[in-house]
Scaffold this motif. Structure first.
Motif, PDB file in Angstrom:
ATOM      1  N   GLN A  49      -5.470  -6.006  -3.458  1.00 58.02           N
ATOM      2  CA  GLN A  49      -6.532  -5.652  -4.401  1.00 58.02           C
ATOM      3  C   GLN A  49      -6.981  -6.916  -5.106  1.00 58.02           C
ATOM      4  OE1 GLN A  49      -7.400  -2.222  -5.032  1.00 58.02           O
ATOM      5  NE2 GLN A  49      -5.480  -1.146  -5.226  1.00 58.02           N
TER       6      GLN A  49
ATOM      7  N   ARG B 293      -0.410   6.471  10.377  1.00 58.15           N
ATOM      8  CA  ARG B 293      -1.068   5.459   9.547  1.00 58.15           C
ATOM      9  C   ARG B 293      -1.394   6.037   8.175  1.00 58.15           C
ATOM     10  NH1 ARG B 293       0.935   2.977  12.144  1.00 58.15           N
ATOM     11  NH2 ARG B 293       0.424   1.416  13.719  1.00 58.15           N
ATOM     12  N   PHE B 294      -1.756   7.318   8.153  1.00 62.92           N
ATOM     13  CA  PHE B 294      -2.100   7.962   6.884  1.00 62.92           C
ATOM     14  C   PHE B 294      -0.927   7.878   5.913  1.00 62.92           C
ATOM     15  CE2 PHE B 294      -2.213  11.852   4.260  1.00 62.92           C
ATOM     16  CZ  PHE B 294      -3.380  11.588   3.569  1.00 62.92           C
TER      17      PHE B 294
ATOM     18  N   GLU C  50      -7.032  -8.314  -8.987  1.00 62.84           N
ATOM     19  CA  GLU C  50      -5.739  -8.120  -9.657  1.00 62.84           C
ATOM     20  C   GLU C  50      -4.612  -8.799  -8.885  1.00 62.84           C
ATOM     21  OE1 GLU C  50      -7.355  -4.812  -8.957  1.00 62.84           O
ATOM     22  OE2 GLU C  50      -8.615  -5.192 -10.680  1.00 62.84           O
ATOM     23  N   GLU C  51      -4.575  -8.559  -7.586  1.00 60.73           N
ATOM     24  CA  GLU C  51      -3.564  -9.222  -6.763  1.00 60.73           C
ATOM     25  C   GLU C  51      -4.246 -10.344  -6.004  1.00 60.73           C
ATOM     26  OE1 GLU C  51      -1.636  -6.599  -3.950  1.00 60.73           O
ATOM     27  OE2 GLU C  51      -2.264  -4.899  -5.155  1.00 60.73           O
TER      28      GLU C  51
ATOM     29  N   SER D  97       1.652   5.716   6.202  1.00 59.38           N
ATOM     30  CA  SER D  97       2.321   4.422   6.133  1.00 59.38           C
ATOM     31  C   SER D  97       1.875   3.607   4.926  1.00 59.38           C
ATOM     32  CB  SER D  97       2.069   3.628   7.413  1.00 59.38           C
ATOM     33  OG  SER D  97       0.734   3.205   7.458  1.00 59.38           O
ATOM     34  N   GLY D  98       0.797   3.999   4.280  1.00 59.27           N
ATOM     35  CA  GLY D  98       0.394   3.313   3.053  1.00 59.27           C
ATOM     36  C   GLY D  98      -0.500   2.121   3.320  1.00 59.27           C
ATOM     37  N   PRO D  99      -1.401   1.824   2.376  1.00 60.46           N
ATOM     38  CA  PRO D  99      -2.394   0.765   2.589  1.00 60.46           C
ATOM     39  C   PRO D  99      -1.757  -0.620   2.562  1.00 60.46           C
ATOM     40  CG  PRO D  99      -2.946   2.158   0.708  1.00 60.46           C
ATOM     41  CD  PRO D  99      -1.554   2.465   1.084  1.00 60.46           C
ATOM     42  N   VAL D 100      -2.392  -1.541   3.250  1.00 59.40           N
ATOM     43  CA  VAL D 100      -1.944  -2.928   3.234  1.00 59.40           C
ATOM     44  C   VAL D 100      -2.928  -3.809   2.464  1.00 59.40           C
ATOM     45  CG1 VAL D 100      -0.669  -2.786   5.384  1.00 59.40           C
ATOM     46  CG2 VAL D 100      -3.084  -3.349   5.424  1.00 59.40           C
ATOM     47  N   THR D 101      -3.909  -3.145   1.818  1.00 62.25           N
ATOM     48  CA  THR D 101      -4.951  -3.877   1.116  1.00 62.25           C
ATOM     49  C   THR D 101      -4.381  -4.746   0.000  1.00 62.25           C
ATOM     50  OG1 THR D 101      -6.224  -1.876   1.446  1.00 62.25           O
ATOM     51  CG2 THR D 101      -7.195  -3.547   0.035  1.00 62.25           C
TER      52      THR D 101
END
Lengths: 331, 140
Positions: B24, B15-16, B27-28, B18-22
């Motif tokens: 933002q 998971r570390f 902005e987004e 795999s990158g965030p799915v947030t």
């Protein structure tokens, strides 16, 4: 004249080590939040500065300007004194930790270690357990039931894990025959890293280390979900920040100790002797990362489980490790 | 006993990396479904006035009675809303007003981020509802 040079050299070393450690402590909070964030598939702090790099500074400023609250019924002297104890204790551990090969600066042999004392390891353990007193006193003096519970747990945990920690290190001491940390590293550079001789002790030491520095999965004294922050519940402002800094300084100190005892200190290929401290920093950094990784993985153990693990599993295993080390040394 | 612990470490380190799915948020923005029922707007005629003929069907069907309508008759016999007031706090965004409107005057946009600092600010009148016709494309 020699004495003056010695004083100047020591003063410079103290200032450099102190500054680097405090900076590392500040950025350890950033690393912790960032790594935990990415483990939980989110960003972590990313608003203050690029990649949230100024977050520790913002946090420091915020802590500084927060209101100072002292509970009315608290034992004021102890209450005010308590946060300083763990911070001073964990910072003074760094005074005996050797972090690099001896270098020549301006024609002087400079040992990259503030005080290369023969009782280094003993000093480390003395200071590491002294740090726990701050937690116990802080929780107790704040006149709060959660604080008291946290303090009690800290005391119980300290008693049960210090023994296992001490016995685990015995294996290293039997191999090296010295308490001097520089000497222990030198033996590893000449031979092999002690982690190869004592892999079992290495794992036990890591587990006990997490208990000793009160980190998840053994963060009983603060246990947010049951004790609402435990020993530091009544602390605010800079006093709270000092507890926090002490925790991270202690983590870095413990990582440094593991590096010195098991991972060959500054030993590493490619780099010239003058830059050997880079390996030390890399190893400590990896261990600190591992601590955060563990925090992001495991849930907190229940109080009785921690006691059971300490007394019924870790201490017998540590004793068995000592026994087998002795047997192998004789045979 | 040890293996599950190591497996757990494996899960977290994957998971570390795999990158965030947030998302933002400011902005987004997440786009909402095409049938999302957000705040209302008025469809306009060629001369920019509301198409509403003040028939009162939306007032009648509105379950929480969020719409207040005062209808007036012109000299040529056509009706128009003198006052059309929609209480965004009362509204439950069911979309029945849109369905029932015979001239497709009131519609629900996909605007979902509506804020106000007082109750009166969240009462949309005729003018505001017409203005929102132009804003509705900006979001989502």
């Amino acid at each position: 004249m020699e004495f003056v040079y010695f004083l100047i050299e020591t003063a410079i070393k103290v200032i450099v080590v102190f500054a680097v450690v405090m900076l590392a402590v500040a950025y350890m909070t950033w690393v912790e939040r960032k790594v935990l964030g990415h483990i939980q598939v989110r960003y972590g702090p990313n608003r203050v500065g690029p990649y949230g790099l100024l977050q520790p500074i913002a946090d420091g400023i915020k802590a500084f300007f927060k209101e100072e609250v002292i509970p009315e019924k608290a034992d004021k002297v102890v209450y005010v004194m308590a946060p300083a104890i763990p911070l001073v204790a964990s910072l003074s551990i760094f005074s005996v930790i050797p972090f690099g090969e001896t270098v020549r600066i301006l024609g002087r042999e400079v040992k990259l270690c503030i005080a290369d004392v023969d009782i280094g390891l003993l000093f480390v353990f003395a200071m590491a357990s002294l740090g726990e007193y701050g937690i116990v006193l802080g929780g107790w003096s704040s006149y709060n039931k959660y604080g008291l519970m946290g303090a009690l747990r800290a005391a119980a945990q300290m008693v049960s894990y210090e023994i296992a920690l001490g016995i685990t290190v015995l294996g290293i001491l039997m191999l090296s025959g010295t308490l001097n940390l520089s000497e222990i590293v030198r033996q590893q550079i000449e031979g092999h890293w002690f982690v190869l001789y004592q892999p079992f002790a290495f794992i036990l030491f890591l587990i006990c280390m997490f208990a000793e520095i009160n980190r998840t999965p053994f963060d009983m004294p603060e246990a947010e979900s049951e004790l609402a922050c435990g020993y530091n519940i009544e602390y605010s402002s800079m006093k709270f920040a000092m507890f926090f800094m002490a925790e991270y300084a202690h983590l870095l100190a413990a990582s440094s100790l593991v590096t010195v005892l098991f991972l060959g200190g500054w030993d590493g290929p490619w780099l010239p002797p003058g830059l050997s401290w880079v390996w030390f920093v890399v190893k400590v950094g990896l261990l600190a990362f591992f601590a955060v990784w563990v925090r992001g993985t495991y849930p907190r153990l229940r109080y009785d489980q921690i006691m059971k693990l300490g007394w019924k599993i870790l201490i017998p295993l540590a004793l068995a490790n000592v026994l087998f080390t002795g047997l192998f040394m004789v045979v | 006993m040890i293996w599950p612990l190591i497996k757990g470490l494996g899960v977290t380190i994957r998971r570390f990396f795999s990158g965030p799915v947030t998302v933002q948020y400011p902005e987004e923005r997440r786009s909402v479904s095409p049938r999302w029922r957000g705040i209302h707007y008025f469809e306009a005629t060629e001369d920019g006035d509301t198409r509403c003929v003040a028939c009162g069907l939306c007032v009648a069907i509105c379950p929480p009675k969020a719409i207040r309508l005062v209808a007036v008759e012109r000299e040529d016999g056509s009706r128009y809303p003198e006052i059309y007031e929609l209480d965004a706090i009362r509204c439950i965004y069911c979309g029945l007003c849109e369905e029932v409107c015979p001239v497709d005057a009131i519609k629900l946009s996909r605007i979902y981020n509506v804020v106000g600092s007082s109750r009166s600010e969240l009462k949309w009148d005729k003018k505001r509802l017409l203005e929102r016709r132009l804003e509705k494309e900006a979001v989502g």
